[in-house]
Design a protein around this motif. Structure first.
Motif, PDB file in Angstrom:
ATOM      1  N   THR A  57       2.988   3.831   2.799  1.00 16.86           N
ATOM      2  CA  THR A  57       2.751   3.285   1.465  1.00 16.86           C
ATOM      3  C   THR A  57       3.639   4.014   0.453  1.00 16.86           C
ATOM      4  OG1 THR A  57       0.888   4.808   1.174  1.00 16.86           O
ATOM      5  CG2 THR A  57       0.386   2.584   1.966  1.00 16.86           C
ATOM      6  N   GLY A  58       3.837   3.390  -0.700  1.00 16.64           N
ATOM      7  CA  GLY A  58       4.690   3.977  -1.738  1.00 16.64           C
ATOM      8  C   GLY A  58       4.351   3.419  -3.098  1.00 16.64           C
ATOM      9  N   ASP A  59       5.181   3.688  -4.076  1.00 14.77           N
ATOM     10  CA  ASP A  59       4.908   3.272  -5.453  1.00 14.77           C
ATOM     11  C   ASP A  59       5.139   1.783  -5.687  1.00 14.77           C
ATOM     12  OD1 ASP A  59       4.174   5.817  -6.214  1.00 14.77           O
ATOM     13  OD2 ASP A  59       6.177   6.365  -6.905  1.00 14.77           O
ATOM     14  N   GLU A  94       1.738  -8.310  -2.969  1.00 14.26           N
ATOM     15  CA  GLU A  94       2.613  -7.484  -2.138  1.00 14.26           C
ATOM     16  C   GLU A  94       2.779  -6.076  -2.698  1.00 14.26           C
ATOM     17  OE1 GLU A  94       3.499  -8.293   0.881  1.00 14.26           O
ATOM     18  OE2 GLU A  94       2.427 -10.170   0.552  1.00 14.26           O
ATOM     19  N   THR A  95       2.706  -5.935  -4.011  1.00 13.67           N
ATOM     20  CA  THR A  95       2.768  -4.599  -4.614  1.00 13.67           C
ATOM     21  C   THR A  95       1.559  -3.772  -4.197  1.00 13.67           C
ATOM     22  OG1 THR A  95       4.051  -5.325  -6.541  1.00 13.67           O
ATOM     23  CG2 THR A  95       2.743  -3.320  -6.791  1.00 13.67           C
ATOM     24  N   PHE A  96       0.368  -4.362  -4.311  1.00 17.93           N
ATOM     25  CA  PHE A  96      -0.845  -3.627  -3.940  1.00 17.93           C
ATOM     26  C   PHE A  96      -0.894  -3.358  -2.434  1.00 17.93           C
ATOM     27  CE2 PHE A  96      -2.278  -5.646  -7.965  1.00 17.93           C
ATOM     28  CZ  PHE A  96      -2.508  -4.474  -8.675  1.00 17.93           C
ATOM     29  N   PHE A 104      -6.308  -2.995   0.309  1.00 21.66           N
ATOM     30  CA  PHE A 104      -5.263  -2.593   1.253  1.00 21.66           C
ATOM     31  C   PHE A 104      -5.277  -1.085   1.495  1.00 21.66           C
ATOM     32  CE2 PHE A 104      -3.582  -6.325  -1.101  1.00 21.66           C
ATOM     33  CZ  PHE A 104      -3.557  -7.228  -0.045  1.00 21.66           C
ATOM     34  N   ALA A 105      -6.377  -0.422   1.155  1.00 24.87           N
ATOM     35  CA  ALA A 105      -6.447   1.040   1.254  1.00 24.87           C
ATOM     36  C   ALA A 105      -6.175   1.545   2.668  1.00 24.87           C
ATOM     37  CB  ALA A 105      -7.815   1.524   0.772  1.00 24.87           C
ATOM     38  N   LYS A 106      -6.550   0.785   3.689  1.00 24.59           N
ATOM     39  CA  LYS A 106      -6.338   1.231   5.074  1.00 24.59           C
ATOM     40  C   LYS A 106      -4.856   1.339   5.429  1.00 24.59           C
ATOM     41  CE  LYS A 106     -10.737  -0.156   7.132  1.00 24.59           C
ATOM     42  NZ  LYS A 106     -11.403  -0.938   8.191  1.00 24.59           N
ATOM     43  N   ASN A 107      -4.007   0.688   4.636  1.00 25.03           N
ATOM     44  CA  ASN A 107      -2.571   0.799   4.901  1.00 25.03           C
ATOM     45  C   ASN A 107      -2.071   2.237   4.777  1.00 25.03           C
ATOM     46  OD1 ASN A 107      -2.463  -1.920   5.331  1.00 25.03           O
ATOM     47  ND2 ASN A 107      -1.409  -2.443   3.432  1.00 25.03           N
TER      48      ASN A 107
END
Length: 393
Positions: A57-59, A94-96, A104-107
């Motif tokens: 994940t990223g900004d 797609e940003t989130f 999408f926290a599990k990502n």
């Protein structure tokens, strides 16, 4: 700025398909892919394919999007393998997903995850016992990892369509959500005064039309001359260009009885204007809050919408429904009845086939190939588009 506006006809007065420019707005027929001919039982397939993934994940989406080459997957039972030809862009979602925020926290725990969720393409292989689709069929679908040359999808997420085109990718999810929201969640009826914000966007231009089909008086907000001109061509009650007029003032002066229904995707000051002008028994559905997304330099979405109301983040991502007197503020576009979505999917494509639903595909920029998807995401988030942003793969 140009859009590709496609319909076979239009309510209430049918129109013919044409490529004639109408003050900068071209109308064009959807194009059929070369694979839309007779169905084949066997297709020569590559051993590998390219897909867009995030390894962490990223900004932002651009920070994490990486093109990788993978072995071609084999569809399992009740699945099909689709050669993706067009992918729809939802920059906010797609940003989130890329950030690992909210649902999408599990990502954040994964070593790699796919990107994209809406597309159309051609079935090139079927899993065991699949009898509703065959090799050569064109399908529109919403499924994980749609930003890919090939994608596996469950059969129940696919809808067989007449052709593979940018319009089909736009209809696959954006139009279905608008249909379900307007007709089932908000239950718009004839005579309602309905406000649609971000009305020239990928889902907004569909919401406008479904409200019109229900017999409502539709007010639309947008930013810029070309967007306003496109919306005016739909014959709406009022188009408010917020770069020229104050939305709250227009609503107060011209619609003193208030808004019966609001389909709202902007957040911030736009949501406040809608709430301040809501009828005593009015309903608001937030389908996003793009002015307060991470890419935007604006007030944070973690601040309450108003006194006694939750934050935009909580309202939307937790799917909350809040009462304010007799007013209803909702944060989920998904109907309680799970059978509604498949029915809406069928309805959306039938309306398009019969000419009662137009599809706007943005053509102000051309995005082709997996490598162009980060640019398409930025283009959409910056509000440079009219209609749905679609990438040709």
């Amino acid at each position: 700025m140009q859009i590709r506006s496609t319909a076979i006809g239009w309510n209430p007065a049918p129109v013919k398909r044409s490529t004639k420019l109408v003050k900068g707005i071209p109308r064009a027929e959807p194009t059929s892919s070369g694979a839309a001919g007779a169905a084949k039982t066997k297709v020569k397939l590559p051993k590998t394919y390219k897909r867009l993934v995030a390894k962490k994940t990223g900004d932002s989406f651009r920070d994490v999007a990486t093109v990788v080459e993978k072995p071609l997957p084999t569809p399992a039972e009740n699945e099909v393998l689709v050669r993706v030809q067009y992918a729809g862009i939802n920059g906010g979602c797609e940003t989130f997903r890329a950030r690992g925020d909210h649902i999408f926290a599990k990502n954040t725990e994964l070593e790699e995850f796919g990107l994209g969720a809406e597309a159309c393409g051609v079935v090139v292989a079927t899993g065991k016992d699949v009898d509703t689709l065959k090799v050569g069929d064109n399908v529109a679908y919403s499924a994980m990892s749609a930003f890919s040359q090939y994608s596996v999808s469950s059969v129940d997420r696919c809808l067989k369509v007449d052709m593979c085109s940018p319009e089909m990718a736009a209809l696959a999810l954006s139009a279905v959500i608008a249909c379900a929201s307007i007709e089932n969640v908000l239950e718009v009826k004839s005579g309602d005064t309905v406000l649609v914000t971000a009305a020239a966007g990928g889902t907004g231009h569909f919401a406008v039309q479904f409200a019109q089909l229900a017999g409502a008086k539709v007010i639309a907000t947008c930013g810029g001359f070309h967007k306003a001109r496109a919306l005016e061509c739909l014959g709406l009650e009022r188009v408010i260009d917020y770069t020229l007029e104050d939305v709250a003032t227009v609503l107060k002066n011209e619609f003193p009885d208030g808004l019966d229904v609001v389909y709202e995707g902007v957040g911030g000051a736009m949501l406040k204007a809608a709430l301040d002008n809501l009828a005593p028994k009015g309903k608001v559905l937030t389908i996003g809050y793009i002015s307060q997304y991470p890419h935007a330099d604006s007030e944070k979405a973690s601040q309450p919408i108003a006194e006694g109301l939750p934050t935009p983040e909580d309202l939307f991502w937790k799917g909350m429904t809040v009462k304010r007197g007799e007013q209803t503020i909702m944060g989920t576009a998904m109907p309680k009845d799970p059978t509604v979505i498949p029915k809406c999917r069928e309805r959306v494509f039938e309306l398009f086939r019969e000419g009662s639903l137009r599809v706007w595909v943005d053509t102000s920029e051309s995005f082709q190939g997996i490598e162009s998807i980060p640019d398409a995401i930025d283009h959409m988030l910056q509000g440079k588009h009219i209609g749905k942003v679609v990438v040709a793969l």
